[in-house]
Scaffold this motif. Structure first.
Motif, mmCIF file in Angstrom:
data_model
loop_
_atom_site.group_PDB
_atom_site.id
_atom_site.type_symbol
_atom_site.label_atom_id
_atom_site.label_comp_id
_atom_site.label_asym_id
_atom_site.label_seq_id
_atom_site.Cartn_x
_atom_site.Cartn_y
_atom_site.Cartn_z
ATOM 1 N N GLU A 140 13.875 51.766 -6.454
ATOM 2 C CA GLU A 140 13.212 51.404 -7.704
ATOM 3 C C GLU A 140 12.770 49.948 -7.756
ATOM 4 O O GLU A 140 11.658 49.650 -8.184
ATOM 5 N N SER A 141 13.604 49.032 -7.299
ATOM 6 C CA SER A 141 13.212 47.622 -7.433
ATOM 7 C C SER A 141 12.080 47.301 -6.459
ATOM 8 O O SER A 141 11.184 46.519 -6.763
ATOM 9 N N TRP A 142 12.103 47.933 -5.294
ATOM 10 C CA TRP A 142 11.014 47.752 -4.323
ATOM 11 C C TRP A 142 9.701 48.258 -4.920
ATOM 12 O O TRP A 142 8.671 47.576 -4.871
ATOM 13 N N LEU A 143 9.741 49.465 -5.494
ATOM 14 C CA LEU A 143 8.525 50.044 -6.073
ATOM 15 C C LEU A 143 8.006 49.209 -7.237
ATOM 16 O O LEU A 143 6.793 49.062 -7.420
ATOM 17 N N ALA A 144 8.913 48.657 -8.016
ATOM 18 C CA ALA A 144 8.496 47.829 -9.153
ATOM 19 C C ALA A 144 7.744 46.594 -8.660
ATOM 20 O O ALA A 144 6.703 46.213 -9.216
#
Lengths: 320, 320
Positions: free
Chosen positions: B95-99
């Motif tokens: 999730e943090s990578w995609l954000a």
């Protein structure tokens, strides 16, 4: 042979030569002429080895399917397919494999009157992303958002056959000799309902194609339209091959959740329903009314006759 | 979190909200309105982990670069960027990578006035294919095919900086503190020459963007136009950072074959050359005349002053 020779050799002349392509493969981008008064419709589908196809798949069938699944999305919007782009990622350049794959792309692109107008070829794990573009008279695209309470719900063709074909290919079921050709055809060579989709432009209130199974896809229409639905599962259209090869329960499961049908799911208001049979008769594709749109927002009720049918959709979800 | 929630959360609102997008993310396809009298221009670029970027790349920089390299192709054709599609293949949903990746896409799409209008998300080895679409007045796209004998050859900006940045990131060279920011910026955050490309519509006879290095890319123009060229390598525009960080020979090699410059390479007929400086002065991007088109079909002669310069291009070739 270098990358550019390879591409030039197999992918320069895929599909028909359209007169609305000013610049095709070989420049920084393609230049395309859109008819005045038309909108363009754009869709994308990716197929990854190991996720969407077996690494030992017949490359010709894969080429067909890649075009077909993209064209099916255009069909669902009532668009006329025109142009395709292809991003290929290949671990190596296997010439005979690429020749077969290109042949599959070409046959199907030609059948649907499309031209491959560009793309990109890179080295990496085997996968393909295709972008298909089509045209529709301005404002006439059929979306998922137009279903209204009381509309009738239809599907084209039969459901569950492709999923049955997949089970058979994986050795998970037996199929009698007379049905094997049918289910393999349905699994490897889906037939997007292109002409029928265009015929529905002024008649359907909403539409989509069924790729993840009816029970997984219909909720997209319900959510986008802000409505509910009931479906009478006794009405689901099934082929003789499906009925002969499975228990009734298994057949129902494949028809509801099997996926890869690439049939159209669409809704029609009561006052346009009378003209449907005449409108669609030229296309030779049976349609079946399976239920109605309700006001129970977001709720899909499955019934068998008048009784509720308890069912848990098990469609494919990435990243769960 | 399921696939659809994930996409809805991070990728529904990338870039600006354009009024010519009738249907964006969330249907079978996007529906787009093309201005009457305009052609559309379509381009595709794929980035595969391990081939085009390091798996530990800053995701925000990657998001930027994916938009930038696609928009650069549109710039090279004189098109105005409008719409983006994205096919993402992810091994897992971090999730943090995609954000961060979505933030990089958004900033750059917004800067170039584009909207992300759809795509596909699948599970598999990390890679991204972006399709960018733009518009150009009918018949005004600048192609690779229009160069004529006697035309002057120009490049924008400076060459070799991104390749120098890559070498430094890989620990293959030293760069003094004062130049580090510049070369990293050039490598991670290329600046496609969008406004300048549009300004060249009625002036350049041919154009392309430099992504594989000048010595690898100019031959594409020569081949498509059926001409030859000479380039005086003493004229190649180089940044102070490049000159200070390498031997003269190494700097020349990076400027000729380094790749990832995303500068424009274009040709101008003699009778339109006089107006170039005035035409391009608003864009704040230097241009440099580096040679001329010749009748020696397919031949690229590199010279240093009047002397031939022996050089073997070593650009990146897939599948050699």
């Amino acid at each position: 042979m270098g990358e550019f020779d390879l591409i030039a050799r197999y992918f320069s002349n895929i599909g028909v030569k359209r007169t609305d392509v000013s610049i095709g493969v070989g420049d920084d981008g393609a230049v395309l002429q859109v008819r005045d008064g038309y909108d363009i419709v754009v869709t994308t589908d990716t197929m990854v080895a190991g996720t969407h196809f077996f690494p030992d798949v017949d490359p010709r069938a894969l080429g067909h399917k890649l075009v077909a699944v993209n064209v099916s999305d255009l069909a669902a919007m009532g668009a006329e397919p025109t142009w395709l782009s292809l991003a290929m990622t290949l671990p190596s350049a296997d010439e005979s494999w690429l020749a077969q794959f290109a042949a599959g792309l070409h046959e199907t692109a030609e059948y649907y009157n499309c031209q491959l107008i560009g793309g990109d070829t890179t080295r990496g794990p085997l996968s393909f992303s295709m972008m298909a573009k089509g045209q529709v008279p301005r404002g006439k695209a059929i979306t998922r958002a137009g279903a209204k309470v009381g509309d009738y719900i239809y599907v084209t063709g039969t459901l569950g056959d492709a999923a049955l074909g997949l089970k058979w290919v994986q050795g998970q079921c037996e199929i009698s000799k007379k049905h094997q050709g049918h289910v393999l055809q349905r699994f490897h060579y889906p037939s997007p309902r292109v002409a029928l989709g265009q015929a529905l432009r002024n008649t359907a209130s909403s539409a989509m194609d069924i790729s993840d199974g009816l029970a997984g896809d219909l909720p997209h229409i319900l959510r986008r339209s802000g409505v509910g639905a009931y479906v009478d599962i006794q009405r689901l259209p099934m082929s003789q091959a499906l009925k002969d090869s499975c228990t009734a329960e298994e057949a129902m499961h494949l028809a509801l959740s099997g996926g890869e049908d690439y049939e159209l799911l669409f809704t029609v208001p009561e006052n346009r329903r009378g003209s449907l049979d005449v409108l669609l008769s030229p296309y030779g594709v049976p349609i079946t009314c399976i239920g109605r749109i309700t006001g129970a927002v977001g709720k899909l009720e499955l019934k068998t006759g008048e009784q509720p049918y308890a069912y848990q959709h098990q469609g494919f979800q990435h990243f769960l």
